[in-house]
Design an enzyme around this catalytic site. Structure first.
Site, PDB file in Angstrom:
ATOM      1  N   GLU A   1      27.660  51.018   4.736  1.00 57.82           N
ATOM      2  CA  GLU A   1      28.643  50.111   4.168  1.00 57.82           C
ATOM      3  C   GLU A   1      28.733  50.340   2.663  1.00 57.82           C
ATOM      4  O   GLU A   1      27.935  49.765   1.893  1.00 57.82           O
ATOM      5  CB  GLU A   1      28.225  48.661   4.410  1.00 57.82           C
ATOM      6  CG  GLU A   1      28.093  48.292   5.868  1.00 57.82           C
ATOM      7  CD  GLU A   1      28.260  46.798   6.060  1.00 57.82           C
ATOM      8  OE1 GLU A   1      29.275  46.389   6.602  1.00 57.82           O
ATOM      9  OE2 GLU A   1      27.381  46.048   5.614  1.00 57.82           O
TER      10      GLU A   1
ATOM     11  N   SER B   1      35.788  46.620   4.932  1.00 55.70           N
ATOM     12  CA  SER B   1      37.228  46.364   5.115  1.00 55.70           C
ATOM     13  C   SER B   1      37.807  47.084   6.325  1.00 55.70           C
ATOM     14  O   SER B   1      38.932  47.573   6.277  1.00 55.70           O
ATOM     15  CB  SER B   1      38.003  46.716   3.834  1.00 55.70           C
ATOM     16  OG  SER B   1      37.537  45.934   2.756  1.00 55.70           O
TER      17      SER B   1
ATOM     18  N   HIS C   1      21.808  43.688   4.245  1.00 49.29           N
ATOM     19  CA  HIS C   1      23.249  43.644   3.953  1.00 49.29           C
ATOM     20  C   HIS C   1      23.448  43.694   2.440  1.00 49.29           C
ATOM     21  O   HIS C   1      22.650  43.144   1.680  1.00 49.29           O
ATOM     22  CB  HIS C   1      23.874  42.371   4.535  1.00 49.29           C
ATOM     23  CG  HIS C   1      25.364  42.386   4.444  1.00 49.29           C
ATOM     24  ND1 HIS C   1      26.035  42.045   3.291  1.00 49.29           N
ATOM     25  CD2 HIS C   1      26.323  42.756   5.340  1.00 49.29           C
ATOM     26  CE1 HIS C   1      27.339  42.190   3.497  1.00 49.29           C
ATOM     27  NE2 HIS C   1      27.537  42.620   4.731  1.00 49.29           N
TER      28      HIS C   1
ATOM     29  N   GLY D   1      33.441  42.236   8.561  1.00 49.99           N
ATOM     30  CA  GLY D   1      33.344  40.928   7.917  1.00 49.99           C
ATOM     31  C   GLY D   1      34.621  40.137   8.153  1.00 49.99           C
ATOM     32  O   GLY D   1      34.805  39.507   9.188  1.00 49.99           O
ATOM     33  N   GLY D   2      35.533  40.210   7.181  1.00 51.36           N
ATOM     34  CA  GLY D   2      36.755  39.387   7.200  1.00 51.36           C
ATOM     35  C   GLY D   2      37.498  39.417   8.527  1.00 51.36           C
ATOM     36  O   GLY D   2      37.881  38.360   9.052  1.00 51.36           O
TER      37      GLY D   2
ATOM     38  N   GLY E   1      34.676  43.591   1.693  1.00 53.97           N
ATOM     39  CA  GLY E   1      35.418  42.400   1.306  1.00 53.97           C
ATOM     40  C   GLY E   1      36.454  42.653   0.229  1.00 53.97           C
ATOM     41  O   GLY E   1      36.990  41.701  -0.352  1.00 53.97           O
TER      42      GLY E   1
ATOM     43  N   ASN F   1      30.345  40.038  11.315  1.00 52.79           N
ATOM     44  CA  ASN F   1      29.498  39.328  10.359  1.00 52.79           C
ATOM     45  C   ASN F   1      30.292  38.162   9.785  1.00 52.79           C
ATOM     46  O   ASN F   1      31.164  38.352   8.941  1.00 52.79           O
ATOM     47  CB  ASN F   1      29.071  40.302   9.248  1.00 52.79           C
ATOM     48  CG  ASN F   1      28.240  39.619   8.171  1.00 52.79           C
ATOM     49  OD1 ASN F   1      27.801  38.475   8.356  1.00 52.79           O
ATOM     50  ND2 ASN F   1      28.019  40.296   7.069  1.00 52.79           N
ATOM     51  N   TRP F   2      29.968  36.966  10.271  1.00 57.21           N
ATOM     52  CA  TRP F   2      30.750  35.793   9.873  1.00 57.21           C
ATOM     53  C   TRP F   2      30.379  35.317   8.462  1.00 57.21           C
ATOM     54  O   TRP F   2      31.031  34.448   7.910  1.00 57.21           O
ATOM     55  CB  TRP F   2      30.536  34.655  10.886  1.00 57.21           C
ATOM     56  CG  TRP F   2      31.090  34.951  12.266  1.00 57.21           C
ATOM     57  CD1 TRP F   2      31.760  36.097  12.665  1.00 57.21           C
ATOM     58  CD2 TRP F   2      31.027  34.108  13.424  1.00 57.21           C
ATOM     59  NE1 TRP F   2      32.106  35.998  13.984  1.00 57.21           N
ATOM     60  CE2 TRP F   2      31.672  34.793  14.483  1.00 57.21           C
ATOM     61  CE3 TRP F   2      30.488  32.846  13.673  1.00 57.21           C
ATOM     62  CZ2 TRP F   2      31.792  34.248  15.766  1.00 57.21           C
ATOM     63  CZ3 TRP F   2      30.607  32.303  14.951  1.00 57.21           C
ATOM     64  CH2 TRP F   2      31.255  32.998  15.979  1.00 57.21           C
ATOM     65  N   LYS F   3      29.324  35.851   7.904  1.00 58.37           N
ATOM     66  CA  LYS F   3      28.851  35.477   6.547  1.00 58.37           C
ATOM     67  C   LYS F   3      28.738  33.945   6.435  1.00 58.37           C
ATOM     68  O   LYS F   3      28.409  33.286   7.405  1.00 58.37           O
ATOM     69  CB  LYS F   3      29.793  36.057   5.490  1.00 58.37           C
ATOM     70  CG  LYS F   3      30.060  37.543   5.689  1.00 58.37           C
ATOM     71  CD  LYS F   3      30.652  38.185   4.483  1.00 58.37           C
ATOM     72  CE  LYS F   3      31.065  39.604   4.800  1.00 58.37           C
ATOM     73  NZ  LYS F   3      31.302  40.415   3.644  1.00 58.37           N
TER      74      LYS F   3
ATOM     75  N   GLU G   1      25.195  42.149   0.434  1.00 57.76           N
ATOM     76  CA  GLU G   1      25.211  40.866  -0.286  1.00 57.76           C
ATOM     77  C   GLU G   1      23.797  40.324  -0.471  1.00 57.76           C
ATOM     78  O   GLU G   1      23.520  39.597  -1.421  1.00 57.76           O
ATOM     79  CB  GLU G   1      26.140  39.885   0.447  1.00 57.76           C
ATOM     80  CG  GLU G   1      27.597  40.291   0.248  1.00 57.76           C
ATOM     81  CD  GLU G   1      28.526  40.025   1.414  1.00 57.76           C
ATOM     82  OE1 GLU G   1      28.200  39.202   2.288  1.00 57.76           O
ATOM     83  OE2 GLU G   1      29.597  40.663   1.449  1.00 57.76           O
TER      84      GLU G   1
HETATM   85  C1  PEP Z   1      30.478  43.161   5.996  1.00 58.36           C
HETATM   86  O1  PEP Z   1      30.313  41.983   5.752  1.00 58.36           O
HETATM   87  O2  PEP Z   1      29.528  43.836   6.415  1.00 58.36           O
HETATM   88  C2  PEP Z   1      31.810  43.747   5.799  1.00 58.36           C
HETATM   89  C3  PEP Z   1      31.989  45.009   6.078  1.00 58.36           C
HETATM   90  O3  PEP Z   1      32.795  42.913   5.331  1.00 58.36           O
HETATM   91  P1  PEP Z   1      34.380  43.257   5.273  1.00 58.36           P
HETATM   92  O4  PEP Z   1      34.764  43.797   6.635  1.00 58.36           O
HETATM   93  O5  PEP Z   1      35.035  41.965   4.969  1.00 58.36           O
HETATM   94  O6  PEP Z   1      34.570  44.279   4.213  1.00 58.36           O
END
Ligand code: PEP
Length: 254
Positions: A170, A216, A98, A237-238, A176, A10-12, A100
């Site tokens: 999640e 994470s 998601h 994500g990251g 994040g 997930n590049w957000k 966010e």
């Molecule tokens: C996500 O955006 O779904 C996510 C899990 O982000 P991160 O891996 O950065 O926690």
């Protein structure tokens, strides 16, 4: 029951046009046809066409994904993007709910359910994201929140369409933040979601549906998390913004 693991990046709202194309090239060349794992990248809307071209030209099996969609078909919905527009851009799969979108933008459980149905009815695959906030976890509400979000997210989804649904568990406090659920806590939540799917549909369908962990996940913790019997991959994500880290996580899933 063997479920093909699935890993999403997930590049957000990160990268620019050049960087998104460069990352797509890197991911496709590292993963190729990614045997044994289904891999998708969830790309910002403006970069879908460019990244889609890279994927098509590379012949990679990486799937093009979008981070959101409208629950409406078309019309006066300024700023929204419809399922048919995504399909026009060669998108195959989409995130719904998601954290966010739920907690920053304010999407309700009902809207997430409407988006899930719209995506499925239009022919897209869906990753339905669920998970509790830290306050809800501390109040002992993790399972109740997951159940509420799964039930509302899948309201009206037929058993036949469930083959195109993946659940992403999640925990919001892990996204994040660098904090990760322990493998045991994540496994516990996944097992309960699987049992819930079994009671909503059938035990076979509960066993067949893939449930990813997100929060994470990185190369250093992916192996242990993915070794849990009910964890079928990750939503990243990251760490998906670095080709090398994303590849290591895909390899852990395999
Ligand atoms: C996500 O955006 O779904 C996510 C899990 O982000 P991160 O891996 O950065 O926690």
């Amino acid at each position: 029951m063997s479920r093909t693991p699935t890993v999403g990046g997930n590049w957000k709202m990160n990268l620019d046009r050049d960087a998104s194309v460069a990352l797509a090239r890197d991911v496709c060349s590292r993963l190729g046809d990614a045997p044994g794992v289904e891999v998708a990248v969830f790309v910002p809307f403006p970069y879908l066409l460019g990244v889609g071209r890279v994927i098509a030209d590379s012949g990679s099996a990486v799937r093009l994904g979008a981070q959101d969609l409208s629950d409406q078909d078309n019309g006066a919905f300024t700023g929204e993007v419809s399922a048919s527009m995504l399909i026009d851009c060669a998108v195959k799969t989409v995130l719904a709910g998601h954290s966010e979108r739920r907690h920053v933008v304010g999407e309700t459980d009902q809207l997430v359910g409407a988006k899930t149905r719209k995506a499925l009815d239009s022919g897209l695959d869906v990753i339905l994201c669920v998970g509790e906030t830290i306050e809800q976890r501390r109040a002992g509400q993790t399972d109740a929140v997951n159940e509420r979000q799964v039930r509302a997210g899948l309201e009206g989804v037929s058993p036949g369409d469930m083959a195109r649904v993946t659940i992403a568990y999640e925990p919001v406090w892990a996204i994040g933040t660098g904090m990760t659920a322990t493998p045991a806590d994540a496994q516990d939540a996944h097992a309960k979601i699987r049992a819930l799917l079994g009671s909503m549909y059938s035990s076979v369908l509960g066993e067949e549906t893939r449930i990813q962990y997100g929060g994470s996940m990185k190369p250093g913790n992916a192996v242990e998390l993915m070794a849990q019997p009910d964890i079928d991959g990750g939503l990243i994500g990251g760490a998906s913004l670095k080709g090398e880290d994303f590849q290591a996580i895909v390899e852990a899933a395999r």
